[in-house]
Design a protein around this motif. Sequence first.
Motif, PDB file in Angstrom:
ATOM      1  N   MET A  63       6.385 -10.117  -0.410  1.00  0.00           N
ATOM      2  CA  MET A  63       5.288  -9.611  -1.250  1.00  0.00           C
ATOM      3  C   MET A  63       3.947  -9.752  -0.527  1.00  0.00           C
ATOM      4  O   MET A  63       3.133  -8.838  -0.507  1.00  0.00           O
ATOM      5  CB  MET A  63       5.201 -10.403  -2.557  1.00  0.00           C
ATOM      6  CG  MET A  63       6.306 -10.159  -3.532  1.00  0.00           C
ATOM      7  SD  MET A  63       6.122 -11.299  -4.906  1.00  0.00           S
ATOM      8  CE  MET A  63       7.830 -11.659  -5.226  1.00  0.00           C
ATOM      9  N   ASP A  64       3.749 -10.936   0.106  1.00  0.00           N
ATOM     10  CA  ASP A  64       2.467 -11.193   0.792  1.00  0.00           C
ATOM     11  C   ASP A  64       2.267 -10.234   1.960  1.00  0.00           C
ATOM     12  O   ASP A  64       1.211  -9.616   2.098  1.00  0.00           O
ATOM     13  CB  ASP A  64       2.423 -12.638   1.313  1.00  0.00           C
ATOM     14  CG  ASP A  64       2.396 -13.645   0.181  1.00  0.00           C
ATOM     15  OD1 ASP A  64       2.713 -14.823   0.412  1.00  0.00           O
ATOM     16  OD2 ASP A  64       2.097 -13.219  -0.962  1.00  0.00           O
ATOM     17  N   VAL A  65       3.307 -10.105   2.787  1.00  0.00           N
ATOM     18  CA  VAL A  65       3.197  -9.256   3.987  1.00  0.00           C
ATOM     19  C   VAL A  65       2.975  -7.799   3.586  1.00  0.00           C
ATOM     20  O   VAL A  65       2.085  -7.121   4.116  1.00  0.00           O
ATOM     21  CB  VAL A  65       4.472  -9.400   4.853  1.00  0.00           C
ATOM     22  CG1 VAL A  65       4.512  -8.350   5.942  1.00  0.00           C
ATOM     23  CG2 VAL A  65       4.565 -10.794   5.434  1.00  0.00           C
ATOM     24  N   LEU A  66       3.739  -7.311   2.597  1.00  0.00           N
ATOM     25  CA  LEU A  66       3.607  -5.907   2.177  1.00  0.00           C
ATOM     26  C   LEU A  66       2.223  -5.654   1.582  1.00  0.00           C
ATOM     27  O   LEU A  66       1.577  -4.646   1.892  1.00  0.00           O
ATOM     28  CB  LEU A  66       4.701  -5.570   1.158  1.00  0.00           C
ATOM     29  CG  LEU A  66       5.059  -4.103   0.996  1.00  0.00           C
ATOM     30  CD1 LEU A  66       5.516  -3.494   2.310  1.00  0.00           C
ATOM     31  CD2 LEU A  66       6.127  -3.910  -0.074  1.00  0.00           C
ATOM     32  N   ASN A  67       1.756  -6.624   0.774  1.00  0.00           N
ATOM     33  CA  ASN A  67       0.439  -6.460   0.142  1.00  0.00           C
ATOM     34  C   ASN A  67      -0.680  -6.460   1.192  1.00  0.00           C
ATOM     35  O   ASN A  67      -1.602  -5.646   1.138  1.00  0.00           O
ATOM     36  CB  ASN A  67       0.216  -7.583  -0.881  1.00  0.00           C
ATOM     37  CG  ASN A  67      -1.067  -7.386  -1.641  1.00  0.00           C
ATOM     38  OD1 ASN A  67      -1.395  -6.263  -2.030  1.00  0.00           O
ATOM     39  ND2 ASN A  67      -1.840  -8.444  -1.800  1.00  0.00           N
ATOM     40  N   ARG A  68      -0.556  -7.362   2.174  1.00  0.00           N
ATOM     41  CA  ARG A  68      -1.594  -7.421   3.214  1.00  0.00           C
ATOM     42  C   ARG A  68      -1.556  -6.153   4.058  1.00  0.00           C
ATOM     43  O   ARG A  68      -2.593  -5.563   4.373  1.00  0.00           O
ATOM     44  CB  ARG A  68      -1.376  -8.648   4.112  1.00  0.00           C
ATOM     45  CG  ARG A  68      -2.614  -8.953   4.951  1.00  0.00           C
ATOM     46  CD  ARG A  68      -2.547 -10.330   5.533  1.00  0.00           C
ATOM     47  NE  ARG A  68      -2.260 -11.338   4.496  1.00  0.00           N
ATOM     48  CZ  ARG A  68      -1.953 -12.589   4.806  1.00  0.00           C
ATOM     49  NH1 ARG A  68      -1.880 -12.971   6.069  1.00  0.00           N
ATOM     50  NH2 ARG A  68      -1.705 -13.470   3.862  1.00  0.00           N
ATOM     51  N   GLY A  69      -0.357  -5.673   4.378  1.00  0.00           N
ATOM     52  CA  GLY A  69      -0.235  -4.437   5.153  1.00  0.00           C
ATOM     53  C   GLY A  69      -0.832  -3.261   4.385  1.00  0.00           C
ATOM     54  O   GLY A  69      -1.502  -2.405   4.963  1.00  0.00           O
ATOM     55  N   ARG A  70      -0.579  -3.221   3.066  1.00  0.00           N
ATOM     56  CA  ARG A  70      -1.141  -2.148   2.226  1.00  0.00           C
ATOM     57  C   ARG A  70      -2.663  -2.159   2.317  1.00  0.00           C
ATOM     58  O   ARG A  70      -3.306  -1.134   2.505  1.00  0.00           O
ATOM     59  CB  ARG A  70      -0.700  -2.338   0.769  1.00  0.00           C
ATOM     60  CG  ARG A  70      -1.374  -1.408  -0.222  1.00  0.00           C
ATOM     61  CD  ARG A  70      -1.300  -1.935  -1.629  1.00  0.00           C
ATOM     62  NE  ARG A  70      -1.886  -3.250  -1.808  1.00  0.00           N
ATOM     63  CZ  ARG A  70      -3.200  -3.488  -1.813  1.00  0.00           C
ATOM     64  NH1 ARG A  70      -4.054  -2.491  -1.641  1.00  0.00           N
ATOM     65  NH2 ARG A  70      -3.667  -4.707  -1.975  1.00  0.00           N
ATOM     66  N   HIS A  71      -3.238  -3.369   2.208  1.00  0.00           N
ATOM     67  CA  HIS A  71      -4.700  -3.497   2.227  1.00  0.00           C
ATOM     68  C   HIS A  71      -5.263  -2.983   3.554  1.00  0.00           C
ATOM     69  O   HIS A  71      -6.203  -2.173   3.572  1.00  0.00           O
ATOM     70  CB  HIS A  71      -5.089  -4.973   2.021  1.00  0.00           C
ATOM     71  CG  HIS A  71      -6.559  -5.205   1.994  1.00  0.00           C
ATOM     72  ND1 HIS A  71      -7.261  -5.540   3.136  1.00  0.00           N
ATOM     73  CD2 HIS A  71      -7.464  -5.098   1.005  1.00  0.00           C
ATOM     74  CE1 HIS A  71      -8.531  -5.656   2.841  1.00  0.00           C
ATOM     75  NE2 HIS A  71      -8.686  -5.392   1.551  1.00  0.00           N
ATOM     76  N   ASN A  72      -4.671  -3.416   4.675  1.00  0.00           N
ATOM     77  CA  ASN A  72      -5.176  -2.979   5.991  1.00  0.00           C
ATOM     78  C   ASN A  72      -4.974  -1.484   6.190  1.00  0.00           C
ATOM     79  O   ASN A  72      -5.845  -0.801   6.733  1.00  0.00           O
ATOM     80  CB  ASN A  72      -4.471  -3.765   7.096  1.00  0.00           C
ATOM     81  CG  ASN A  72      -4.790  -5.249   7.013  1.00  0.00           C
ATOM     82  OD1 ASN A  72      -5.730  -5.653   6.315  1.00  0.00           O
ATOM     83  ND2 ASN A  72      -4.002  -6.065   7.689  1.00  0.00           N
ATOM     84  N   PHE A  73      -3.821  -0.960   5.727  1.00  0.00           N
ATOM     85  CA  PHE A  73      -3.555   0.477   5.855  1.00  0.00           C
ATOM     86  C   PHE A  73      -4.594   1.289   5.089  1.00  0.00           C
ATOM     87  O   PHE A  73      -5.119   2.300   5.576  1.00  0.00           O
ATOM     88  CB  PHE A  73      -2.149   0.819   5.345  1.00  0.00           C
ATOM     89  CG  PHE A  73      -1.935   2.278   5.094  1.00  0.00           C
ATOM     90  CD1 PHE A  73      -1.956   2.792   3.807  1.00  0.00           C
ATOM     91  CD2 PHE A  73      -1.746   3.158   6.146  1.00  0.00           C
ATOM     92  CE1 PHE A  73      -1.802   4.153   3.568  1.00  0.00           C
ATOM     93  CE2 PHE A  73      -1.589   4.517   5.928  1.00  0.00           C
ATOM     94  CZ  PHE A  73      -1.616   5.005   4.640  1.00  0.00           C
TER      95      PHE A  73
END
Length: 185
Positions: A63-73
């Motif tokens: 959840m953390d990795v996907l959420n952080r990736g979403r934010h940067n994307f």
Amino acid sequence: MKSSLFSDNKVADLISKVRPSILLQTLNQWIHIISLSLWIGGIIFFLFVFSPAAQSLPPRPGMDVLNRGRHNFQTLSWIAISLMLITGTFNFVLRGVATGFALGPGYYLILGTKLFLFLAMILHHCFQAFKYAPRIASLSAPTEPHNSNWPEDLLSQWRGWLVLLKINAALGPIVLLLGIGLTKT
Ligand code: HEM
């Protein structure tokens, strides 16, 4: 001894002949192509590489990795979208000024279709960023007490976000093709 073709005078002479407008146009088209590669490349990378990898992790880190990736994307996408709007407008103005805007119905039809699809892509991105992202961020917060599996409400938010990404992944290459079509018209 250097051949006469590449003597310093010749090269200097060649450079002085390159009109600043050509340099500007080339630089602008270059930034246009770089920014579209960032956005469309980012969409495809997120869909086919990053998201599957993050979802294969245990729920909490996933959840953390996907959420952080979403934010940067999303941040990268807003930068790319702004650059495409600026360089695209400049592309049109440079081409228009060079031809007195007598670009013919074909050119305007392609440009109109391209802008319509581009605006649809931006609308999808706005739904991702302003409708789904806040819920995803709050449901992914470390304080949320779910460690063993992905909660259904978080999954449904992610499904909504990813469906819009898939639509943009389909539209991007079409807009790209229309862009190339413009240069040929
Ligand atoms: C996802 C968004 C976009 C993509 C994928 C895209 C793609 C392209 C491509 C591949 C080219 C050809 C580049 C070249 O060979 O020089 C191009 C040119 C162009 N694009 Fe875009 N573009 C996008 C957004 C925009 C926007 C928002 C505008 C207008 C505001 C725009 C206006 C133009 C114009 C006027 C040209 C130059 C055509 C000419 O030579 O007259 N583009 N675009």
